[in-house]
Enzyme design. Structure first.
Site, PDB file in Angstrom:
ATOM      1  N   PRO A  65       1.213  -1.409  -0.263  1.00  0.00           N
ATOM      2  CA  PRO A  65       0.002   0.323   0.034  1.00  0.00           C
ATOM      3  C   PRO A  65       0.948   1.455  -0.315  1.00  0.00           C
ATOM      4  O   PRO A  65       2.175   1.583   0.808  1.00  0.00           O
ATOM      5  CB  PRO A  65      -0.574  -0.272   1.713  1.00  0.00           C
ATOM      6  CG  PRO A  65      -0.207  -0.835   2.591  1.00  0.00           C
ATOM      7  CD  PRO A  65       0.343  -2.110   1.474  1.00  0.00           C
ATOM      8  N   HIS A  66       0.696   2.020  -0.949  1.00  0.00           N
ATOM      9  CA  HIS A  66       1.398   2.960  -1.008  1.00  0.00           C
ATOM     10  C   HIS A  66       0.931   4.718  -1.600  1.00  0.00           C
ATOM     11  O   HIS A  66      -0.851   4.570  -2.184  1.00  0.00           O
ATOM     12  CB  HIS A  66       3.102   3.358  -2.044  1.00  0.00           C
ATOM     13  CG  HIS A  66       1.863   2.974  -3.466  1.00  0.00           C
ATOM     14  ND1 HIS A  66       1.565   1.540  -4.150  1.00  0.00           N
ATOM     15  CD2 HIS A  66       1.466   3.406  -4.394  1.00  0.00           C
ATOM     16  CE1 HIS A  66       1.808   1.685  -4.752  1.00  0.00           C
ATOM     17  NE2 HIS A  66       1.185   2.990  -5.240  1.00  0.00           N
TER      18      HIS A  66
END
Length: 156
Positions: A65-66
């Site tokens: 996740p970013h």
């Protein structure tokens, strides 16, 4: 500055409890907010907006996740090993148990894609994944991450 510099032992969480993708993102947002001094809701919103574009699961039980955060500040990366794997809408349908969170300030755009690329390379090695899954401490997990990103020797 590489992945091993960006994920200090203090940013490694082993056996994190999360029952769903949403609860995982909430927990990671809370951890990051505490470290960055930013509102948890801002971070969670950025992560959810990115996930709405498509799952950040890489396959083989790994998710990345970013998000880019408005303004300047410092980037942060967290590594989490989940207590139990969760559904993360991965293309390979494998549940996720290893997660690297990457949050990057928009003002420092240059380092974002190289950081994601380096992280993906570090997490593609089956041996590194096995070692991360069996690490007994944050220090051991940090050591595995460090070894996973060392440049390969060009020696014959």
């Amino acid at each position: 500055m590489g992945i091993s510099d960006r994920i200090p032992t203090a940013n490694i969480v082993l056996d994190l409890k999360a029952g769903s993708k949403r609860s995982l993102l909430q927990t990671l947002a809370a951890e990051a907010a505490q470290r960055l001094g930013r509102p948890e809701a801002e971070i969670l919103g950025a992560l959810e907006d990115r996930e709405a574009l498509g799952s950040t699961a890489l396959g083989r039980g790994v998710a990345l996740p970013h998000a880019r955060l408005p303004g300047d500040g410092r980037p942060i990366m967290l590594f989490a090993r989940l207590q139990r794997p969760i559904d993360y809408e991965a293309r390979d349908d494998e549940p996720v148990d290893l997660v690297v969170l990457v949050l990057w300030p928009e003002a420092e755009a240059d380092g974002f894609l190289p950081a994601l690329s380096e992280t993906c390379r570090a997490l593609r090695e089956p041996q590194a994944l096995r070692q991360l899954r069996s690490a007994g401490s944050a220090e051991e997990a940090a050591s595995v991450l460090n070894r996973a990103v060392e440049p390969e020797d060009d020696a014959p």
